[in-house]
Design a protein around this motif. Sequence first.
Motif, short mmCIF file in Angstrom:
data_model
loop_
_atom_site.label_atom_id
_atom_site.label_comp_id
_atom_site.label_asym_id
_atom_site.label_seq_id
_atom_site.Cartn_x
_atom_site.Cartn_y
_atom_site.Cartn_z
N LEU A 169 -40.02 -85.55 -7.28
CA LEU A 169 -41.06 -86.38 -7.87
C LEU A 169 -41.82 -85.53 -8.88
O LEU A 169 -42.77 -84.83 -8.55
CB LEU A 169 -42.00 -86.90 -6.79
N ILE A 170 -41.40 -85.60 -10.12
CA ILE A 170 -41.88 -84.63 -11.11
C ILE A 170 -43.35 -84.81 -11.46
O ILE A 170 -44.01 -83.87 -11.90
CB ILE A 170 -41.02 -84.67 -12.40
N ASP A 171 -43.89 -86.03 -11.29
CA ASP A 171 -45.30 -86.24 -11.63
C ASP A 171 -46.03 -86.95 -10.49
O ASP A 171 -46.92 -87.77 -10.73
CB ASP A 171 -45.46 -86.99 -12.94
N PHE A 172 -45.67 -86.64 -9.27
CA PHE A 172 -46.33 -87.23 -8.10
C PHE A 172 -47.83 -86.96 -8.15
O PHE A 172 -48.28 -85.85 -8.44
CB PHE A 172 -45.74 -86.62 -6.83
N GLY A 173 -48.62 -87.99 -7.90
CA GLY A 173 -50.07 -87.84 -7.92
C GLY A 173 -50.70 -88.05 -9.27
O GLY A 173 -51.93 -88.06 -9.39
#
Length: 353
Positions: A169-173
């Motif tokens: 998840l490269i841009d989780f959050g």
Amino acid sequence: MKTTVTITVLFLAITFKSFSQNIHQKIDSILKVTHQKNPNISISLGLVKDNQLYFKAYGNLSRISDQKVDENSLFEIASITKIITANLIAQAQLEQKLKITDFIDDYLPNAYQLNKNLQQKIKISDLASHQSGLPDIDFRSLIMANSQQPTDAVNQETLSKIINNCNELIDFGNYRYSTIGYILLGQILETVYKKTYPEILNENLIQPLKLTSTYSTDFNVDNKVQGYNSEGGTQELFNWGITGPAGLVKSNTLDMVTYLKIVLNQKSRLGKAAILCEKIKYNKDGRQLGLGLNIIKYKKNTVFLKTGDVLGQSSIIAYDREHKWGLVFFLNQRNHSLRQELFKNIFEIIKTK
């Protein structure tokens, strides 16, 4: 004393009526000028303020039709569908069928096999606030392949391949608008209710609110509005399919204002669910999000808002719980800049100074 009270109440009633009429006249003036500048675009608007409903529309069902658009005319509500899906998720929490803080792992259909790196990481609220980090559907390619019905190509196999092949998840959050997140929310609803999304929509929204023109699968009605793309070409309303919970519900201003009226009633089931959706779940870089809702704060105003754009129509829904108003309008052409301009001008009238 009794006479004085009676006169005061009468004065307040007349003042309130005059105030409301003034707002309506100003909104009507804005819509009229907008339509004069854009005669090929039809507009249907609905407003609820202090529990009073107001509707206004300009234009025809299509550019070759003489039938006028009104509050009963059927539009694509597009991504406004997402706040309905989020509200259904919140209703499921109120029924203790799930918690929005739960991880999604145990709620997904068996077709999904989350990579080890993704397990026990993504919460239901992450999907609903666009911060799951999951990859999304490539709509650009789908539109190039079928510009009239691009979502027809999306099925369970398509979704499973996207999710099951994801190992990071490269841009989780962080915020990244997600269609697939809301498709998964729809499937989570189907898991906990053991019913299809259209059945859940019908039992938890359409029937309780007595909505007469809100559709998922079957929307072949006579007063359906023709959509037009940004270049002015005709655009079909999208067929119902697996992407439905993210943006394929059809409705009209009458039903959507009815929805808003109940949302603003914090004692109603729908209102209690909406209050859960209004709680901030994302707050970075000047952007605040609840569940499906953008949160806009301007001086004394806190507005909960969702826009919608499909290939042939644009829409917006917004409300201010504290100041007891809600607004929705539809355009029968994809034109997000006109939608934003129109909302800005109307907001100037109804906002609290």
